[in-house]
Design an enzyme around this catalytic site. Sequence first.
Site, short mmCIF file in Angstrom:
data_model
loop_
_atom_site.label_atom_id
_atom_site.label_comp_id
_atom_site.label_asym_id
_atom_site.label_seq_id
_atom_site.Cartn_x
_atom_site.Cartn_y
_atom_site.Cartn_z
N GLU A 166 0.82 -1.21 0.00
CA GLU A 166 0.00 0.00 0.00
C GLU A 166 0.86 1.26 0.00
O GLU A 166 0.54 2.24 -0.70
CB GLU A 166 -0.95 -0.01 1.20
CG GLU A 166 -2.08 -1.03 1.06
CD GLU A 166 -2.99 -1.08 2.27
OE1 GLU A 166 -2.73 -0.32 3.23
OE2 GLU A 166 -3.94 -1.89 2.28
N HIS A 200 -10.26 0.34 -0.40
CA HIS A 200 -10.89 -0.32 0.75
C HIS A 200 -12.41 -0.46 0.59
O HIS A 200 -13.06 -1.01 1.46
CB HIS A 200 -10.57 0.46 2.03
CG HIS A 200 -9.13 0.43 2.42
ND1 HIS A 200 -8.18 1.20 1.79
CD2 HIS A 200 -8.46 -0.29 3.36
CE1 HIS A 200 -6.99 0.97 2.34
NE2 HIS A 200 -7.14 0.08 3.28
#
Length: 313
Positions: A166, A200
């Site tokens: 990430e 997400h």
Amino acid sequence: MEDSDGSLPKPVAVIACIAMALFYVATLYAPTVVLRLPPPSSSKVFMIRRFICVAISSIVSVVSCVFILPARSREDFSFLGIYGIRTDHIWQAVVFPLLLTSLMYTGSLVLKSLSVVDKWKERRNQGQGPLFDSIKTILQEVPSWILPSASNILFWRNLVVAPLTEELVFRACMIPLLLCGGFKVYAVILLCPVFFSLAHLNHMMEIYNRHRYSLLKASMVIGRQLGYTVIFGSYASFLFIRTGHLVSPLVAHMFCNYMGLPVIFVRRKGLVTLAFVAGTVTFLGLLFPITQPNMYNERTNNCRCWQGSCSWD
């Protein structure tokens, strides 16, 4: 910071960031949707598949940036430096951001300390010796806490794979793109977490299907998670730009994943709330002083790094 010359068109920078965020999520479902592989035989196999997928998407994003970023010559183009992968000032890039981040968890750390004290009192009441012996016994138990975690697949997901991939995609790749696209530093700090949150959104359907929550309840759960990711994403972007080091937001990410949400209030333990407030005030007071770019770079004038950390004003 000096304004970028906008050598990369803003729409190109934004589209590239959106594509990276969507590709990061899409690869997670590639084994079943694209490759038509059979369902994983266990949660461990499922996680390993995902590890491979996010590794591939991260590599693709890193390589794509090499071709998208407008490097005019080899002299302007430090391959690893683009992504904040540096060895100079490495201890400052690890220690200072980690200490800064831990201030937000002062309440949590105090709560853990109180737990250790309670355990010591319990041992003392059972007649198991003085304080030194109790501390020694507790320390001897530490390996029994760590080893099971290191063999847990969730440990590797939360503390290694997720933070590393990430930060590579959503900080090391996207921030240089946005800065080269002519976006102001503060705009980048606010915009980058939006792309981070996109990655997400897939959790909503997973929670909806796995826990059989109503759509409203699943939305509320994900809404809280997205709020947290936006706040953390802004902070991680701030660290990356200020220090010019990828390792700074990386260690902060690992620490936050390990600690979870900061503890703000515990019934009958007012000291925890007081510690949280004191830690938050100290965090805000040290946010800029402890991330001064000249603490992480040899010089702060005429810096040509894509992050622009050296020329931050």
